[in-house]
Design an enzyme around this catalytic site. Structure first.
Site, PDB file in Angstrom:
ATOM      1  N   CYS A 129       0.813  -1.218   0.000  1.00  0.00           N
ATOM      2  CA  CYS A 129       0.000   0.000   0.000  1.00  0.00           C
ATOM      3  C   CYS A 129       0.847   1.268   0.000  1.00  0.00           C
ATOM      4  CB  CYS A 129      -0.940  -0.001   1.209  1.00  0.00           C
ATOM      5  SG  CYS A 129      -0.147  -0.406   2.781  1.00  0.00           S
ATOM      6  N   HIS A 253      -2.897   6.458   4.560  1.00  0.00           N
ATOM      7  CA  HIS A 253      -1.447   6.584   4.733  1.00  0.00           C
ATOM      8  C   HIS A 253      -0.973   7.956   4.231  1.00  0.00           C
ATOM      9  CE1 HIS A 253      -1.307   2.540   5.904  1.00  0.00           C
ATOM     10  NE2 HIS A 253      -0.681   1.979   4.879  1.00  0.00           N
TER      11      HIS A 253
END
Length: 359
Positions: A129, A253
């Site tokens: 990710c 994130h």
């Protein structure tokens, strides 16, 4: 038009449920969807749009009649069952780390290297990710100015560690806020890495460890970013170094990225390139305090890029900040996007030669 029979492996997890959700909005023509998970989840139901799918136990024979299998149930599950899917005639999109560095498996961010899938052997890997969103931010710069070096510090959401980690974080935060418990007195069982010896609370904390440590004192998460960047960009000469940190954010994130280009870049041009790149959204207006924030990325497929500026001392150095929903572009959406791209390139078909070992 051909339509596909699709299986989602790990259908009850944080990523698997989002894969199903993304499939309800896909351009991929779908004939049917099968939800697969462990024996303990078999017989339960999971949402698929306005339908409920009955979860089936994942076995070696689960892929008969399946054209496309999306995996997100852990590396050991992919290692065992993905070859059975390929043998049954399906194409696998794997969201775990197991196949990412296998030379027979393309590692794909569709906006960056869709061409890598053209000669696939039945399995396509979805990158980590944290790597995916960095690729979206860097690729438009690399294509014009080249790329020599990347130093990235990540601020990664708890959701990357799964539903159990998010539940534990909520409990910890509640204990501190509602019960006035000191953070150091909290119990922890999952973070920074469920497989490591010691665990620490994430509530009002930052943990500079994601995954376990390797022999060179970097974590596996940090080494994933290094190796995956080189493979996706097809350039082993790019110098990449990462420090990965878990922060008390549930989803989304964030990354602070320093890069050095081969040619000296014009910042205004860099901003324009990013604003025009598929999958990237430029949010860079510091005069009005406009910059990417994790809270604003949740539920969105794009990667948001801002705080773009020249390094003060290095002529070809650039700093930027990028944010993305780690469970969507960082996992579920990138996987479904790979599936859509496979369809567009007419690549969803059984492979001629089995290259993966059945276990």
């Amino acid at each position: 038009m051909k339509s596909y029979h699709v299986a989602v492996v790990g259908a009850t997890g944080a990523v698997g449920t989002r894969m199903l959700e993304q499939l309800t909005h896909t351009t991929l023509p779908i004939a049917s969807v099968r939800a697969l998970a462990s024996k303990r989840s078999a017989g339960k139901t999971v949402a698929f749009g306005d339908q409920s799918l009955v979860i089936e136990e994942l076995t070696e024979t689960s892929f008969e009649g399946i054209d496309l299998a999306l995996f997100s149930a852990g590396g050991s599950v992919s290692a065992k069952f993905a070859p059975y899917a390929v043998k049954a005639g399906a194409v696998v999109v794997d969201n775990t780390s197991f196949f990412r560095q296998n030379p027979d498996v393309p590692l794909v961010v569709p906006e960056v290297n869709a061409h890598a899938m053209d000669q696939h052997n039945g399995i396509i890997a979805c990158p980590n990710c944290s790597t995916i969103q960095m690729m979206i931010a860097l690729e438009p710069i690399r294509r014009v100015y080249g790329l020599k070096r990347v130093i990235v510090s990540t601020y990664q959401a708890i959701g990357g560690a799964g539903n159990r980690a998010m539940d534990e974080a909520r409990q910890q935060l509640k204990a501190v806020i509602d019960d006035n418990l000191d953070s150091t007195a909290l119990t922890a069982e999952i973070l920074p890495s469920a497989g490591d010896k010691r665990h620490y609370p994430i509530a009002f904390n930052a943990l500079p460890q994601i995954d376990v440590f390797t022999d060179n004192d970097y974590t596996y998460e940090e080494m994933k970013m290094t190796h995956e960047t080189k493979k996706i960009m097809e350039d082993d000469d790019i110098a990449v170094s990462a420090t990965c940190v878990r922060v008390p954010v549930l989803i989304g994130h964030s990354e602070s990225v320093y890069l050095e280009t081969e040619k000296i870049a014009d910042i205004a041009e860099v901003k324009r390139l990013i604003s025009e790149f598929p999958g990237a959204v430029l949010e860079d207006d510091v005069a009005h305090q406009i910059y990417p924030q994790a809270i604003n990325a949740v539920g969105k497929r794009e990667t948001f890029v801002g705080r773009i500026r020249k390094d003060l001392d290095v002529e070809n150095g650039i700093h930027l900040w990028c944010v993305s929903d780690n469970l969507l572009k960082g996992a579920a959406w990138n996987s479904v996007q790979i599936a859509e791209t496979l369809h567009e390139r007419d690549l969803i078909h059984p492979v001629d030669q089995m290259k993966f070992e059945l276990k």
